[in-house]
Design an enzyme around this catalytic site. Structure first.
Site, PDB file in Angstrom:
ATOM      1  N   GLU A  82       0.360  41.064  35.633  1.00 23.10           N
ATOM      2  CA  GLU A  82      -0.268  41.454  36.911  1.00 23.10           C
ATOM      3  C   GLU A  82      -0.448  42.968  36.979  1.00 23.10           C
ATOM      4  O   GLU A  82      -0.203  43.599  38.014  1.00 23.10           O
ATOM      5  CB  GLU A  82       0.589  40.972  38.097  1.00 23.10           C
ATOM      6  N   ASP A 105      -1.219  46.642  37.551  1.00 23.26           N
ATOM      7  CA  ASP A 105      -1.978  47.627  38.323  1.00 23.26           C
ATOM      8  C   ASP A 105      -1.095  48.861  38.433  1.00 23.26           C
ATOM      9  O   ASP A 105       0.132  48.766  38.365  1.00 23.26           O
ATOM     10  CB  ASP A 105      -2.442  47.116  39.698  1.00 23.26           C
TER      11      ASP A 105
HETATM   12  O1  9MR Z   1      -2.549  39.393  45.169  1.00 25.66           O
HETATM   13  C1  9MR Z   1      -1.929  38.374  45.944  1.00 25.66           C
HETATM   14  C2  9MR Z   1      -2.307  38.544  47.398  1.00 25.66           C
HETATM   15  O2  9MR Z   1      -3.688  38.271  47.576  1.00 25.66           O
HETATM   16  C3  9MR Z   1      -1.476  37.615  48.258  1.00 25.66           C
HETATM   17  O3  9MR Z   1      -1.722  37.884  49.628  1.00 25.66           O
HETATM   18  C4  9MR Z   1      -0.011  37.792  47.939  1.00 25.66           C
HETATM   19  C5  9MR Z   1       0.808  36.830  48.755  1.00 25.66           C
HETATM   20  O4  9MR Z   1       2.086  36.737  48.351  1.00 25.66           O
HETATM   21  O5  9MR Z   1       0.222  37.549  46.573  1.00 25.66           O
HETATM   22  C6  9MR Z   1      -0.436  38.485  45.769  1.00 25.66           C
HETATM   23  O6  9MR Z   1      -0.113  38.259  44.412  1.00 25.66           O
HETATM   24  C7  9MR Z   1       1.245  38.421  44.073  1.00 25.66           C
HETATM   25  C8  9MR Z   1       1.551  37.459  42.943  1.00 25.66           C
HETATM   26  O7  9MR Z   1       1.218  36.156  43.307  1.00 25.66           O
HETATM   27  C9  9MR Z   1       3.003  37.545  42.531  1.00 25.66           C
HETATM   28  N1  9MR Z   1       3.393  38.884  42.224  1.00 25.66           N
HETATM   29  C10 9MR Z   1       3.066  39.871  43.229  1.00 25.66           C
HETATM   30  C11 9MR Z   1       1.599  39.818  43.574  1.00 25.66           C
HETATM   31  C12 9MR Z   1       1.221  40.918  44.524  1.00 25.66           C
HETATM   32  O8  9MR Z   1       1.863  40.752  45.738  1.00 25.66           O
END
Ligand code: 9MR
Length: 455
Positions: free
Chosen positions: A278, A280
């Protein structure tokens, strides 16, 4: 090294033929060394193609709601060869009511990806967060069974379409305790994680099963060590775990550190693959992006890198402008750094493997010529490159030998027969050289070009 591909019925022996073969081989060797210099067309001009030439993928999180945005899909289709649904495979999305499964948005992404030859990472089957309200209010054995049923149903539904699953996400506490996170799932018993992995393996034996977490990048941190100890324990007891995902959300509070490579290689040494899942980085500093990619390339079992969104405006942390493309979809300096890192990356030091033993083959004649060359080889997989001449719109059929499997392709659009061993590759405007990675699965036979047809 090379294969003659069309209607070449001349005998292969005799001094003239031998001279011709030697000259052709020399020319191809020369071509090969040029081909892998950075900046040339086949050194890779996109993230996915360049990563694939290193036996890796380069992926992004994708939101189904953005697939109607042409600027977004143009970049997605051009640059990436792996996708992770950002939210669409989470528990609240796939089982909004208990026992009622909803796969529409996830399938939209899976179909978009697979029809373009991209692989799919599944995210995520068991997590304390983004649970539907019916699950949030459950506990004990009822929750344990509901969680296992969820894992089984979702992994079964996507069986054969997802190359790697984040089976369990974020199960450890932040800070110095090294403890499991206190969640409703954890309160069902400490063995909930391994139970989830066993259910996932039974449901989709072909998918790699990963544990995924954040703040596990710094090798000295208690959380990193706690996950490491769990993985070591799982491997020693035969719990089916294949990979560990490092989310790698870097920012000023949780910065990239130079022992990241040690973290990746230490986990890999336990006998699991590692993946940057993930990525960034606050402000998208080019040098840091470059280091992350170089660290992955330096670890043979690092399969690939996924960034958590395409443009800054797509990011969950948009105000930190942490991605490779700006909000208009233009490449940032970090993009150039990542591409350069992929094209110059160090070659992993895998043990040498036995070269293919089968002789080159002569496929039936077609209306163009496709020549297959061996390319980079690792301990578990190898790349092949196919050069087409005589047509700009072409269709080339290539077969691999079971149990080999093609895991990655670049510079073409592949489709597959039902066995999964015969790939039909069509030109996609990326030129006349395409490539693919074959997982050897113990068999090192060279793939065979069956035909080349101009269209
Ligand atoms: O990028 C995701 C965001 O759109 C959602 O609102 C959020 C909700 O929990 O989750 C984000 O993605 C997450 C991922 O599923 C797990 N690791 C952390 C990421 C960033 O929060």
């Amino acid at each position: 090294m090379t294969e003659r591909c069309q209607g070449d019925t001349r005998p292969r022996t005799g001094p003239r033929a031998r001279t011709a073969i030697v000259l052709a081989a020399a020319a191809l060797l020369a071509a090969t060394s040029v081909a892998f210099l950075p900046g040339t067309a086949s050194a890779g001009t996109t993230l996915g193609a360049s990563a694939a030439e290193k036996g890796r993928y380069f992926g992004t999180a994708v939101a189904a709601s953005r697939l109607s945005d042409g600027n977004y899909t143009t970049i997605l289709n051009r640059e990436f060869n792996s996708v992770t649904p950002e939210n669409e495979m989470k528990i609240d999305a796939t089982e909004p009511q208990q026992g009622r499964f909803s796969y529409g948005a996830a399938e939209q992404i899976v179909n978009h990806a697979r029809s373009r030859g991209m692989s799919v990472r599944g995210h995520t089957l068991a997590w304390h967060s983004q649970q539907p309200s019916w699950m949030e209010s459950m506990s004990g054995s009822a929750l344990r069974s509901a969680m296992l049923n969820h894992v089984t149903q979702v992994a079964t539904h996507f069986r054969g379409q997802v190359v790697a699953w984040d089976v369990v996400n974020e199960a450890f506490e932040d800070g110095t305790s090294g403890a499991r996170r206190n969640s409703n799932l954890q309160r069902t018993g400490n063995d909930w994680i391994e139970a989830a992995f066993r259910a996932a393996r039974a449901a989709d034996p072909g998918a790699k099963l990963c544990y995924n977490d954040y703040n596990t990048d710094n090798w000295t941190h208690a959380k990193t060590q706690a996950v490491y100890n769990m993985v070591r324990d799982f491997k020693s007891r035969g719990v089916p775990i294949d990979c560990v995902g490092f989310q790698s959300h870097f920012n000023n509070d949780s910065p990239y550190v130079s022992n990241y490579r040690t973290t990746l290689s230490s986990f890999a040494a336990l006998g699991v693959d590692v993946q940057v899942t993930e990525l960034d980085i606050q402000g998208a500093p080019a040098a840091t992006y470059r280091s992350v990619v170089e660290d992955c390339l330096a670890v043979a079992r690092c399969n690939g890198v996924t960034v958590w969104g395409i443009r800054d405006s797509d990011s969950w942390r948009a105000s930190q402008t942490p991605l490779l493309f700006n909000s208009s979809g233009q490449k940032k300096a970090a993009y150039d750094a990542v591409l350069a890192a992929l094209n110059n990356g160090t070659t992993p030091t895998d043990p040498p493997t036995t070269p293919p033993t089968t002789p080159p083959t002569t496929p039936p004649s077609g209306s163009c010529t496709a020549t297959l060359q061996d390319s980079t080889r690792w301990g578990d997989r190898f790349n092949s490159q196919v050069t087409v001449s005589g047509a700009s719109n072409w269709t080339v059929v290539v077969a691999v030998t079971p149990p080999q499997k093609v895991s990655n392709t670049w510079n073409g659009t592949p489709t597959w027969d039902s066995s999964g061993n015969v790939m039909t590759m069509r030109s996609n405007g990326s030129g006349n050289v395409f490539g693919f990675t074959t997982m050897a699965n113990g068999t090192w036979t060279r793939p065979v070009v069956r035909s080349c047809t101009a269209s």
